[in-house]
Enzyme design. Sequence first.
Site, mmCIF file in Angstrom:
data_model
loop_
_atom_site.group_PDB
_atom_site.id
_atom_site.type_symbol
_atom_site.label_atom_id
_atom_site.label_comp_id
_atom_site.label_asym_id
_atom_site.label_seq_id
_atom_site.Cartn_x
_atom_site.Cartn_y
_atom_site.Cartn_z
ATOM 1 C CE LYS A 16 -10.322 -2.875 -16.526
ATOM 2 N NZ LYS A 16 -11.287 -2.113 -17.351
ATOM 3 C CE LYS A 66 -6.351 -11.070 -3.697
ATOM 4 N NZ LYS A 66 -5.062 -10.589 -4.283
ATOM 5 N N GLY A 127 6.690 -2.129 1.560
ATOM 6 C CA GLY A 127 5.451 -2.624 2.141
ATOM 7 C C GLY A 127 5.589 -4.048 2.632
ATOM 8 C CB ALA A 131 0.973 -7.168 -2.337
ATOM 9 C CE LYS A 156 1.815 -5.143 8.494
ATOM 10 N NZ LYS A 156 0.698 -4.477 7.753
ATOM 11 N N GLY A 241 1.385 -2.940 -12.721
ATOM 12 C CA GLY A 241 0.996 -4.317 -12.458
ATOM 13 C C GLY A 241 0.100 -4.973 -13.481
#
Length: 275
Positions: A16, A66, A127, A131, A156, A241
């Site tokens: 978008k 990224k 998570g 992000a 992690k 989001g």
Amino acid sequence: MTDRYAVIGNPIEQSKSPLIHTAFAQVTGQDIVYSKVLSPLGDFALTVDSFRAAGGRGMNVTAPFKLDAFAYATDLAPSAQLAGAVNAMKFEGDRVYAENFDGVGWVRDVVHNLSSPLKGRRILILGAGGATRGALLPLVDQEPALVVIVNRTVAKAQALSVLAQQHCRFPVQAMDYSDLQDLAFDVVLNATSASFASELPPLTTAAFAPGCLAYEMAYGKGLTPFLKLAQQAGVTHLADGVGMLAEQAAEAFAWWRGVRPDTAAVIAQLTIPLV
């Protein structure tokens, strides 16, 4: 002279970004053209080199590049260093300046668009991927009371906790889902990829405190399993989001052009009801 910008990814047709940045240019009177660039896997550097040689001034970066952009950059902002990933680049001569605006975009959406202050609040992040890394620095700048990262692989989450301590000296706690027990939070952010597969992280309704904001980082998915769980817990303040998408784009636009566009019209245009 019209300046060239683009978003690079693979796939890229779904992006978008051209719609958003074209709208921003119209309302701010900026003379730019913004396109999509599909880069073959393994050819990120060559594709960006070609875009720069043709006069390109900057790029947004989306999956799966990224990390490639992180390696390609000559000058990494602290946001990109902490995230370990780049979502915006600016080209000036032989310099490639790199930023990660995902976290600041999320914070601005929560605080300004959703009128949900983060100062003094208890924050749970689901998570421990890129992000979450991108969100940490802007989040702790808001001075929350508590930040907990929960992940299926707790190592992690622990690594991110150490990283946050190094960069901003804020005590981020790392936990396994089973460690949450009866802890309740004022903001719960789903930064996992579970919603892309219509799956639910192993969370219980006990995690949502009264008056909680449940935020799904994915956008355009409607009422995801995570948001449905929040509803079952009595949460009425739900968000996805789309606002974060618009706000991080506005940050990149301001970085490139020196003027920050209003995001309300773009958010209204892209919003899909959470039903």
